[in-house]
Design a protein around this motif. Structure first.
Motif, PDB file in Angstrom:
ATOM      1  N   LYS A 147      -3.914   0.410  -2.613  1.00  9.44           N
ATOM      2  CA  LYS A 147      -3.182  -0.812  -2.962  1.00  9.44           C
ATOM      3  C   LYS A 147      -2.416  -0.601  -4.272  1.00  9.44           C
ATOM      4  O   LYS A 147      -2.994  -0.284  -5.299  1.00  9.44           O
ATOM      5  CB  LYS A 147      -4.169  -1.972  -3.105  1.00  9.44           C
ATOM      6  CG  LYS A 147      -3.516  -3.294  -3.395  1.00  9.44           C
ATOM      7  CD  LYS A 147      -4.566  -4.394  -3.338  1.00  9.44           C
ATOM      8  CE  LYS A 147      -4.201  -5.561  -4.195  1.00  9.44           C
ATOM      9  NZ  LYS A 147      -5.237  -6.591  -4.174  1.00  9.44           N
ATOM     10  N   LEU A 148      -1.093  -0.773  -4.192  1.00  8.23           N
ATOM     11  CA  LEU A 148      -0.229  -0.629  -5.360  1.00  8.23           C
ATOM     12  C   LEU A 148       0.092  -1.977  -5.999  1.00  8.23           C
ATOM     13  O   LEU A 148       0.151  -2.093  -7.215  1.00  8.23           O
ATOM     14  CB  LEU A 148       1.086   0.057  -4.971  1.00  8.23           C
ATOM     15  CG  LEU A 148       0.972   1.450  -4.384  1.00  8.23           C
ATOM     16  CD1 LEU A 148       2.332   1.932  -3.907  1.00  8.23           C
ATOM     17  CD2 LEU A 148       0.389   2.405  -5.414  1.00  8.23           C
ATOM     18  N   TYR A 149       0.327  -2.979  -5.138  1.00  3.93           N
ATOM     19  CA  TYR A 149       0.715  -4.311  -5.617  1.00  3.93           C
ATOM     20  C   TYR A 149       0.090  -5.376  -4.728  1.00  3.93           C
ATOM     21  O   TYR A 149      -0.188  -5.141  -3.555  1.00  3.93           O
ATOM     22  CB  TYR A 149       2.241  -4.504  -5.567  1.00  3.93           C
ATOM     23  CG  TYR A 149       3.020  -3.493  -6.348  1.00  3.93           C
ATOM     24  CD1 TYR A 149       3.044  -3.516  -7.744  1.00  3.93           C
ATOM     25  CD2 TYR A 149       3.748  -2.503  -5.703  1.00  3.93           C
ATOM     26  CE1 TYR A 149       3.769  -2.583  -8.460  1.00  3.93           C
ATOM     27  CE2 TYR A 149       4.482  -1.567  -6.408  1.00  3.93           C
ATOM     28  CZ  TYR A 149       4.489  -1.617  -7.782  1.00  3.93           C
ATOM     29  OH  TYR A 149       5.204  -0.689  -8.494  1.00  3.93           O
ATOM     30  N   HIS A 150      -0.067  -6.559  -5.310  1.00  3.48           N
ATOM     31  CA  HIS A 150      -0.428  -7.755  -4.554  1.00  3.48           C
ATOM     32  C   HIS A 150       0.746  -8.714  -4.684  1.00  3.48           C
ATOM     33  O   HIS A 150       1.308  -8.864  -5.770  1.00  3.48           O
ATOM     34  CB  HIS A 150      -1.700  -8.408  -5.115  1.00  3.48           C
ATOM     35  CG  HIS A 150      -1.965  -9.754  -4.512  1.00  3.48           C
ATOM     36  ND1 HIS A 150      -2.371  -9.907  -3.200  1.00  3.48           N
ATOM     37  CD2 HIS A 150      -1.822 -10.998  -5.009  1.00  3.48           C
ATOM     38  CE1 HIS A 150      -2.483 -11.198  -2.947  1.00  3.48           C
ATOM     39  NE2 HIS A 150      -2.161 -11.879  -4.019  1.00  3.48           N
ATOM     40  N   VAL A 151       1.115  -9.340  -3.581  1.00  3.95           N
ATOM     41  CA  VAL A 151       2.215 -10.297  -3.577  1.00  3.95           C
ATOM     42  C   VAL A 151       1.625 -11.675  -3.325  1.00  3.95           C
ATOM     43  O   VAL A 151       1.036 -11.927  -2.272  1.00  3.95           O
ATOM     44  CB  VAL A 151       3.265  -9.956  -2.498  1.00  3.95           C
ATOM     45  CG1 VAL A 151       4.399 -10.966  -2.517  1.00  3.95           C
ATOM     46  CG2 VAL A 151       3.790  -8.541  -2.696  1.00  3.95           C
ATOM     47  N   ASP A 152       1.780 -12.551  -4.308  1.00  4.87           N
ATOM     48  CA  ASP A 152       1.273 -13.921  -4.221  1.00  4.87           C
ATOM     49  C   ASP A 152       2.422 -14.819  -3.795  1.00  4.87           C
ATOM     50  O   ASP A 152       3.423 -14.943  -4.511  1.00  4.87           O
ATOM     51  CB  ASP A 152       0.730 -14.341  -5.592  1.00  4.87           C
ATOM     52  CG  ASP A 152       0.081 -15.714  -5.563  1.00  4.87           C
ATOM     53  OD1 ASP A 152       0.170 -16.411  -4.527  1.00  4.87           O
ATOM     54  OD2 ASP A 152      -0.520 -16.094  -6.582  1.00  4.87           O
ATOM     55  N   ILE A 163       4.956 -10.512  -7.660  1.00  4.24           N
ATOM     56  CA  ILE A 163       4.393  -9.200  -7.369  1.00  4.24           C
ATOM     57  C   ILE A 163       3.554  -8.802  -8.577  1.00  4.24           C
ATOM     58  O   ILE A 163       4.049  -8.765  -9.702  1.00  4.24           O
ATOM     59  CB  ILE A 163       5.501  -8.165  -7.099  1.00  4.24           C
ATOM     60  CG1 ILE A 163       6.384  -8.635  -5.932  1.00  4.24           C
ATOM     61  CG2 ILE A 163       4.890  -6.794  -6.799  1.00  4.24           C
ATOM     62  CD1 ILE A 163       7.636  -7.813  -5.723  1.00  4.24           C
ATOM     63  N   GLU A 164       2.269  -8.519  -8.311  1.00  5.08           N
ATOM     64  CA  GLU A 164       1.327  -8.183  -9.380  1.00  5.08           C
ATOM     65  C   GLU A 164       0.816  -6.762  -9.203  1.00  5.08           C
ATOM     66  O   GLU A 164       0.641  -6.293  -8.079  1.00  5.08           O
ATOM     67  CB  GLU A 164       0.131  -9.147  -9.337  1.00  5.08           C
ATOM     68  CG  GLU A 164       0.517 -10.592  -9.492  1.00  5.08           C
ATOM     69  CD  GLU A 164      -0.624 -11.545  -9.172  1.00  5.08           C
ATOM     70  OE1 GLU A 164      -1.610 -11.131  -8.497  1.00  5.08           O
ATOM     71  OE2 GLU A 164      -0.526 -12.715  -9.570  1.00  5.08           O
ATOM     72  N   ASP A 165       0.535  -6.101 -10.326  1.00  5.05           N
ATOM     73  CA  ASP A 165      -0.075  -4.775 -10.277  1.00  5.05           C
ATOM     74  C   ASP A 165      -1.566  -4.945  -9.971  1.00  5.05           C
ATOM     75  O   ASP A 165      -2.072  -6.074  -9.896  1.00  5.05           O
ATOM     76  CB  ASP A 165       0.193  -3.996 -11.561  1.00  5.05           C
ATOM     77  CG  ASP A 165      -0.468  -4.594 -12.793  1.00  5.05           C
ATOM     78  OD1 ASP A 165      -1.368  -5.461 -12.669  1.00  5.05           O
ATOM     79  OD2 ASP A 165      -0.083  -4.192 -13.906  1.00  5.05           O
ATOM     80  N   LEU A 220       0.838  -1.191   0.000  1.00  5.53           N
ATOM     81  CA  LEU A 220       0.000   0.000   0.000  1.00  5.53           C
ATOM     82  C   LEU A 220       0.876   1.245   0.000  1.00  5.53           C
ATOM     83  O   LEU A 220       1.996   1.221   0.515  1.00  5.53           O
ATOM     84  CB  LEU A 220      -0.882   0.013   1.254  1.00  5.53           C
ATOM     85  CG  LEU A 220      -1.625  -1.278   1.603  1.00  5.53           C
ATOM     86  CD1 LEU A 220      -2.313  -1.148   2.955  1.00  5.53           C
ATOM     87  CD2 LEU A 220      -2.626  -1.622   0.525  1.00  5.53           C
ATOM     88  N   ASP A 221       0.340   2.340  -0.540  1.00  7.12           N
ATOM     89  CA  ASP A 221       1.054   3.610  -0.423  1.00  7.12           C
ATOM     90  C   ASP A 221       0.691   4.249   0.913  1.00  7.12           C
ATOM     91  O   ASP A 221      -0.077   3.677   1.707  1.00  7.12           O
ATOM     92  CB  ASP A 221       0.780   4.530  -1.623  1.00  7.12           C
ATOM     93  CG  ASP A 221      -0.652   5.042  -1.681  1.00  7.12           C
ATOM     94  OD1 ASP A 221      -1.433   4.877  -0.714  1.00  7.12           O
ATOM     95  OD2 ASP A 221      -1.014   5.607  -2.732  1.00  7.12           O
ATOM     96  N   GLU A 222       1.233   5.434   1.184  1.00  6.97           N
ATOM     97  CA  GLU A 222       1.009   6.085   2.482  1.00  6.97           C
ATOM     98  C   GLU A 222      -0.444   6.471   2.720  1.00  6.97           C
ATOM     99  O   GLU A 222      -0.839   6.740   3.845  1.00  6.97           O
ATOM    100  CB  GLU A 222       1.919   7.308   2.646  1.00  6.97           C
ATOM    101  CG  GLU A 222       1.633   8.447   1.697  1.00  6.97           C
ATOM    102  CD  GLU A 222       2.419   8.370   0.389  1.00  6.97           C
ATOM    103  OE1 GLU A 222       2.393   9.362  -0.348  1.00  6.97           O
ATOM    104  OE2 GLU A 222       3.025   7.329   0.096  1.00  6.97           O
ATOM    105  N   VAL A 250       4.547  -7.979 -12.357  1.00  7.73           N
ATOM    106  CA  VAL A 250       5.515  -6.909 -12.617  1.00  7.73           C
ATOM    107  C   VAL A 250       6.898  -7.264 -12.087  1.00  7.73           C
ATOM    108  O   VAL A 250       7.894  -6.697 -12.524  1.00  7.73           O
ATOM    109  CB  VAL A 250       5.056  -5.548 -12.037  1.00  7.73           C
ATOM    110  CG1 VAL A 250       3.798  -5.054 -12.752  1.00  7.73           C
ATOM    111  CG2 VAL A 250       4.835  -5.620 -10.537  1.00  7.73           C
ATOM    112  N   ALA A 251       6.951  -8.213 -11.144  1.00 11.59           N
ATOM    113  CA  ALA A 251       8.235  -8.631 -10.580  1.00 11.59           C
ATOM    114  C   ALA A 251       8.055  -9.984  -9.906  1.00 11.59           C
ATOM    115  O   ALA A 251       6.935 -10.408  -9.611  1.00 11.59           O
ATOM    116  CB  ALA A 251       8.743  -7.601  -9.578  1.00 11.59           C
ATOM    117  N   SER A 252       9.185 -10.662  -9.678  1.00  9.12           N
ATOM    118  CA  SER A 252       9.145 -11.921  -8.936  1.00  9.12           C
ATOM    119  C   SER A 252      10.441 -12.072  -8.148  1.00  9.12           C
ATOM    120  O   SER A 252      11.456 -11.459  -8.459  1.00  9.12           O
ATOM    121  CB  SER A 252       8.962 -13.112  -9.886  1.00  9.12           C
ATOM    122  OG  SER A 252      10.098 -13.259 -10.724  1.00  9.12           O
TER     123      SER A 252
END
Length: 165
Positions: A24-29, A41-43, A18-20, A49-51
């Motif tokens: 919600k910015l990303y979800h991490v599965d 890491i998903e948008d 989450l931002d300040e 977007v990343a792993s």
């Protein structure tokens, strides 16, 4: 500032970033059944977007971070660091980062060339497994967030490997 917050009723290590303002910015599965210790890491649209994944053949705990399908860094535990754990965030080129501080209690800084570029704290947060992450301007926040998750994976794995008393 970013908040990495574990989802309570999730199977595996699922987090929201989450931002300040709480958006919600990303979800991490957490890919609970993954042998390799992998998180994705998903948008907000559900696109990867990343792993972060554990490398199986390594002398010390090593995690690869991929951003946009490209290798962005390797996070490795430093050998021979008496009294405290240290991890190196080895990025392509000369600008490596180092995580140091109280890693087990998630109170640490990330430095580049001796200058602090990020800080991670769990101290003032009441919710279990919620980390506040401050990232300096000019530093890729996704790289820092993925590095925090790599450290979390490494420490969980170490904790699980130790025999219980």
């Amino acid at each position: 500032m970013y908040l990495i917050r574990e989802r309570f009723f999730a199977i595996g290590d699922d987090f929201d970033v989450l931002d300040e303002h709480g958006a919600k910015l990303y979800h991490v599965d957490g890919k609970v059944f993954s042998v390799r210790g992998r998180v994705v890491i998903e948008d907000p649209a559900g696109e990867e977007v990343a792993s972060v994944h554990r490398q199986l053949i390594a002398l010390r705990p090593t995690y690869e971070i991929r951003i946009g399908g490209e290798t962005a860094a390797e996070v490795r535990k430093k050998l021979f660091t008496p009294f405290r754990d240290k991890f190196t965030i080895d990025v392509p080129g000369p600008d490596d980062l180092e995580m140091k501080g109280d890693l087990l209690d998630h109170e640490y800084v990330i430095e580049q060339d001796g200058e602090q570029v990020a800080a991670v704290s769990k101290r003032w947060l009441t919710v279990r497994d919620t980390y506040a992450v401050q990232v300096a301007a000019g530093v890729n926040p996704l790289l820092v967030i993925a590095s925090v998750l790599a450290l979390d994976l490494a420490l969980d794995r170490e904790k699980d490997a130790k025999p219980s008393d």
